[in-house]
Motif scaffolding. Sequence first.
Motif, short mmCIF file in Angstrom:
data_model
loop_
_atom_site.label_atom_id
_atom_site.label_comp_id
_atom_site.label_asym_id
_atom_site.label_seq_id
_atom_site.Cartn_x
_atom_site.Cartn_y
_atom_site.Cartn_z
N LEU A 93 0.82 -1.20 0.00
CA LEU A 93 0.00 0.00 0.00
C LEU A 93 0.85 1.25 0.00
O LEU A 93 0.41 2.31 -0.32
CB LEU A 93 -0.78 0.06 1.32
N TYR A 276 -5.70 6.18 9.77
CA TYR A 276 -4.28 5.81 9.74
C TYR A 276 -3.41 6.61 10.68
O TYR A 276 -2.36 6.14 11.10
CB TYR A 276 -3.74 5.91 8.30
N LYS A 307 1.86 4.07 11.88
CA LYS A 307 2.30 5.43 12.25
C LYS A 307 2.62 5.49 13.74
O LYS A 307 3.54 6.17 14.15
CB LYS A 307 1.19 6.45 11.96
N ARG A 314 3.69 -4.74 10.87
CA ARG A 314 2.55 -5.27 10.13
C ARG A 314 1.43 -5.69 11.10
O ARG A 314 1.04 -6.85 11.18
CB ARG A 314 2.93 -6.47 9.23
C1 LIG Z 1 -3.73 6.61 3.89
C2 LIG Z 1 -3.06 5.48 4.61
N1 LIG Z 1 -3.81 4.46 5.02
C3 LIG Z 1 -3.27 3.41 5.68
C4 LIG Z 1 -1.93 3.35 5.96
C5 LIG Z 1 -1.37 2.18 6.72
O1 LIG Z 1 -1.32 1.00 6.01
P1 LIG Z 1 -0.68 -0.30 6.69
O2 LIG Z 1 -1.37 -0.47 8.02
O3 LIG Z 1 -0.97 -1.43 5.76
O4 LIG Z 1 0.78 -0.07 6.88
C6 LIG Z 1 -1.11 4.40 5.55
C7 LIG Z 1 0.32 4.43 5.86
O5 LIG Z 1 0.77 4.26 6.93
C8 LIG Z 1 -1.69 5.48 4.85
O6 LIG Z 1 -0.94 6.51 4.42
#
Ligand SMILES: Cc1ncc(COP(=O)(O)O)c(C=O)c1O
Length: 466
Positions: A93, A276, A307, A314
């Motif tokens: 992502l 997020y 974050k 993960r």
């Molecule tokens: C818009 C957005 N959504 C979700 C995530 C998180 O995704 P993931 O939990 O798969 O790292 C992020 C990045 O941290 C993001 O920028």
Amino acid sequence: MAWHLSVQVDRDSAVPLTAQLQNAIKTRVEDRVLHPGSRLPSSRQLALDLGLSRSVVVEAYEQLIAEGYLDAVRGSGTHVARKMPDSVGDTSLLDSRPATSARWDLRVGIANLSNFPRQEWLNSYTKVLQNVGREGMDYPPVAGIAELRNELSGYLGRVRSVHTEPGQVMVTAGFAQGLALLSDSLQRLGIHELAIEEPGHSGQRRFILDTGLTPLPVPVDEEGLVVEALERSGARAVLVTPAHQFPTGVMMSPERRKQLLAWARARDGWIIEDDYDGEFWFDRGIRPTALQEGDPERVVYAGTTSKVLVPGLRLGWLAIPPKLYPLMERVRSRQDQGSDTLTQLAFAELMRSGLLDRHLRRVRSRYRSRREALAAAVHESLPEARIIGCAAGLHSYAVLPPGTDEAAVVHGALRRSVLVRSGAAFRFGGPPGEPGLLLGYGSLPLTGISEAVAAIGASYEEARRG
Ligand SMILES: Cc1ncc(COP(=O)(O)O)c(C=O)c1O
């Protein structure tokens, strides 16, 4: 030296020329038609060869450099990267590949290693290992272990006003897995389109496409997603970032929230709330609660440690409406056998002991000072830019005066060893919108912020002079 590159673009295609060029080069790199270290023509030369405007080539190169496919070495031009990002060909992502050649990296999604609470994590993990019994070493329940689901439902209620029960919480491998599970579940319900915000997360858009859903971009204005446009799209499901819209930083207004929830009820639809960075709110006044609070029957709430801690863990979670839960659990059990138990136990321990709250308090104040430093640096070195959105998260969005050549600013910054993304990287073909830059400060040291913004300011001045 006039290097050659054999690529073609189709002027009659609906796909933008930059995207065509980018994909053509990317595919050749992935297929190893273009070898590591191969020299590419200059943007001027390739634009000339293909009869394109130079900004098209600059934008495509810049994007490929940001993704780690190409390297730009000062004085010796653009090459295919010698070391491919591990993620070539994956469906991550995020855009978190290390930039090989830039001194300051202002892209979002870059882990800040110095903020990770190593000692606290180690203490929690050690405690878990000392006490874990046989049940903790066996296959976990697919939706997550009870300890973590209990902690999460309490934490989400307390910190984000999410209305849920442990039995509705599912632990996932980040939001990425949550989104994949949701995509599969929606398709089983006969829903094949997912409305997304524009501007929005281009990695997410690609990811959604890869999962088989059609993303339908819906515009965002200063109040958040435009619900009338969502209604017109015909979608029955939508993915939103209401607390801190990605990338503009806009907070969805109370009126829009009401409209959106009313849309979901009238449409028998689903809302996916991607929260997020909801823990990082810097205004001492109003703090947006989760949209999910307004209708736990219609909103799937999603959170992540990416974050709050680091993306490499993960670890994420969904709070799922009761009607959707059994289907999602079935879909999950066909996908894997649940998430790593020891990590789940360690994270539950971090929450239970209050160490997570303490960590959040500490990093929130660090990020607040970085945001303030960024605003001051923009004021000083990029005075014609306007930061929009609320004081939250790990990035700001700066709008540039109409007519600014975003691609030239980004390219100039890269020449000064600063990696930054232009607004174009977050648009999907709708109205071009105002030029802008996404300025991620999460992984920058305080001292780097003014240096990076000064370089961007110099690039802006250069672009303005033409
Ligand atoms: C818009 C957005 N959504 C979700 C995530 C998180 O995704 P993931 O939990 O798969 O790292 C992020 C990045 O941290 C993001 O920028």
